[in-house]
Design an enzyme around this catalytic site. Structure first.
Site, PDB file in Angstrom:
ATOM      1  N   LYS A 183     -14.466  41.549 -60.563  1.00  0.00           N
ATOM      2  CA  LYS A 183     -15.835  42.046 -60.631  1.00  0.00           C
ATOM      3  C   LYS A 183     -16.877  40.932 -60.722  1.00  0.00           C
ATOM      4  CE  LYS A 183     -15.159  46.542 -60.487  1.00  0.00           C
ATOM      5  NZ  LYS A 183     -15.894  47.455 -59.622  1.00  0.00           N
TER       6      LYS A 183
HETATM    7  C1  PLP Z   1      -9.477  46.500 -64.010  1.00  0.00           C
HETATM    8  C2  PLP Z   1     -10.094  47.211 -62.849  1.00  0.00           C
HETATM    9  N1  PLP Z   1      -9.301  47.632 -61.857  1.00  0.00           N
HETATM   10  C3  PLP Z   1      -9.784  48.299 -60.800  1.00  0.00           C
HETATM   11  C4  PLP Z   1     -11.125  48.603 -60.699  1.00  0.00           C
HETATM   12  C5  PLP Z   1     -11.614  49.377 -59.513  1.00  0.00           C
HETATM   13  O1  PLP Z   1     -12.314  48.575 -58.601  1.00  0.00           O
HETATM   14  P1  PLP Z   1     -13.448  49.160 -57.668  1.00  0.00           P
HETATM   15  O2  PLP Z   1     -14.596  49.533 -58.572  1.00  0.00           O
HETATM   16  O3  PLP Z   1     -13.794  48.079 -56.720  1.00  0.00           O
HETATM   17  O4  PLP Z   1     -12.879  50.378 -57.002  1.00  0.00           O
HETATM   18  C6  PLP Z   1     -11.998  48.185 -61.706  1.00  0.00           C
HETATM   19  C7  PLP Z   1     -13.420  48.524 -61.658  1.00  0.00           C
HETATM   20  O5  PLP Z   1     -14.126  48.427 -62.634  1.00  0.00           O
HETATM   21  C8  PLP Z   1     -11.473  47.470 -62.802  1.00  0.00           C
HETATM   22  O6  PLP Z   1     -12.261  47.051 -63.802  1.00  0.00           O
END
Ligand code: PLP
Length: 323
Positions: A50
């Site tokens: 992120k």
């Molecule tokens: C640990 C983790 N995995 C997966 C995701 C999902 O990613 P995306 O928001 O790009 O779908 C997030 C999103 O906050 C996350 O913090």
């Protein structure tokens, strides 16, 4: 993002975002036909993928004037986007308010505070469990975030709606994977929260080769995007699986299939990543690898599958993932 961060002097930590290693999981796939290539996103400065979207959202908002010097930035976060924004805002001098459910692990709030953010914790719905943030819990966090944006005339780094989220992965994550894999992957599977990484990576992969199969991963019992009834909104896979019926960042035409992963599978593969591959990642990383293994065993035998290892196992030391 610098293309050669290893051998240049960076003028801030923002230059260390992205260009993460891609590692073949040859121990986990020992008895399988095919390969899993894992992008170590936990090696970003905030220990998650992120950081990329935080930087992209702030840079684009600065460039087109939506974000003014010194203006407060607000976002709803399960912790990782908030950590990325804390870092970007610290370096660029914006006050940052992270609005987060009390259901997310405490490490995340503490890390954001350490990075200078103001953290507003929102109570979960009655009956919700700590460590299990449902769509209903998230709706309460959204209400709080909207109120704070109004009160402070703030810029909302709205990860669920800003195209910059997907664009960070379209411009950087996926091209890096293609470069590192020598342009050859057959499939990609990704656990969706906002859908930003699925959306951006799938768009870039399909542009490179429309034959690359892209699979959306959801928690078993909360596979609303696959059109299934939601029977288990309180799953353990933090960061996604919020049972939101429409994710505006995702283009349905990029989805070649849907996969569901149980809490136990996600945890099992997070633990196997640590023990067998020496890779210390979190629940959703385990979910992505579990899904990739399923693909090798079913529809994609012998193929090369790319996954993101979204965040660090350190973010879950307070949970029973590591006992
Ligand atoms: C640990 C983790 N995995 C997966 C995701 C999902 O990613 P995306 O928001 O790009 O779908 C997030 C999103 O906050 C996350 O913090």
């Amino acid at each position: 993002m610098s293309d050669s961060r290893q051998d240049t002097l960076l003028d801030s930590v923002l230059g260390a975002i992205g260009n993460t290693p891609l590692v073949e999981l040859s121990r986990i796939t020992r008895r399988l036909e095919g390969r899993i290539l894992a992008k170590l996103e936990y090696l970003n400065p905030g220990f998650s993928k992120k950081d990329r979207i935080a930087l992209q959202m702030i840079q684009e908002a600065e460039a087109d004037g939506r974000l003014k010097p010194g203006q407060t930035v607000v976002e709803l976060t399960s912790g990782n986007t908030g950590t990325g924004l804390s870092i970007v805002c610290a370096v660029k001098g914006y006050p940052f308010v992270a609005v987060m459910s009390k259901g997310n692990s405490t490490e995340r709030a503490r890390m954001m505070k350490a990075l200078g953010a103001e953290v507003v914790l929102v109570d979960q719905l009655p009956g919700s469990m700590p460590g299990q943030v449902s769509g209903g819990d998230l709706a309460l966090v959204e209400q709080a975030a909207q109120r704070i944006v109004k009160e402070r005339n703030a810029f909302r780094a709205d990860q669920f709606h800003l195209q910059s989220n997907a664009r960070a992965h379209y411009l950087h994550t996926a091209p890096e994977i293609l470069r590192q894999a020598g342009g050859r992957i057959d499939a990609f599977c990704d656990f969706a929260g906002t859908g930003g990484s699925f959306s951006g990576c799938a768009a870039a992969f399909k542009e490179h080769d429309p034959g690359i199969q892209c699979y959306l991963v959801e928690p078993a019992g909360a596979a609303i995007l696959a059109g299934q009834p939601v029977t288990n909104p309180n799953h353990r896979i933090q960061g996604g699986g919020y049972s939101i019926a429409e994710l505006s960042l995702i283009h349905k035409s990029h989805i070649d299939g849907y996969l569901q992963v149980t809490d136990e599978e996600a945890m099992d593969f997070a633990r196997r990543l640590a023990r067998e591959e020496g890779i210390f990642a979190g629940f959703s990383s385990g979910a992505n690898v579990a899904a990739a293994v399923r693909l090798l065993k079913t529809t994609q035998p012998g193929k090369t599958i790319a996954v993101l290892l979204c965040d660090s196992g350190l973010k879950y030391l307070s949970t029973d993932l590591w006992l």
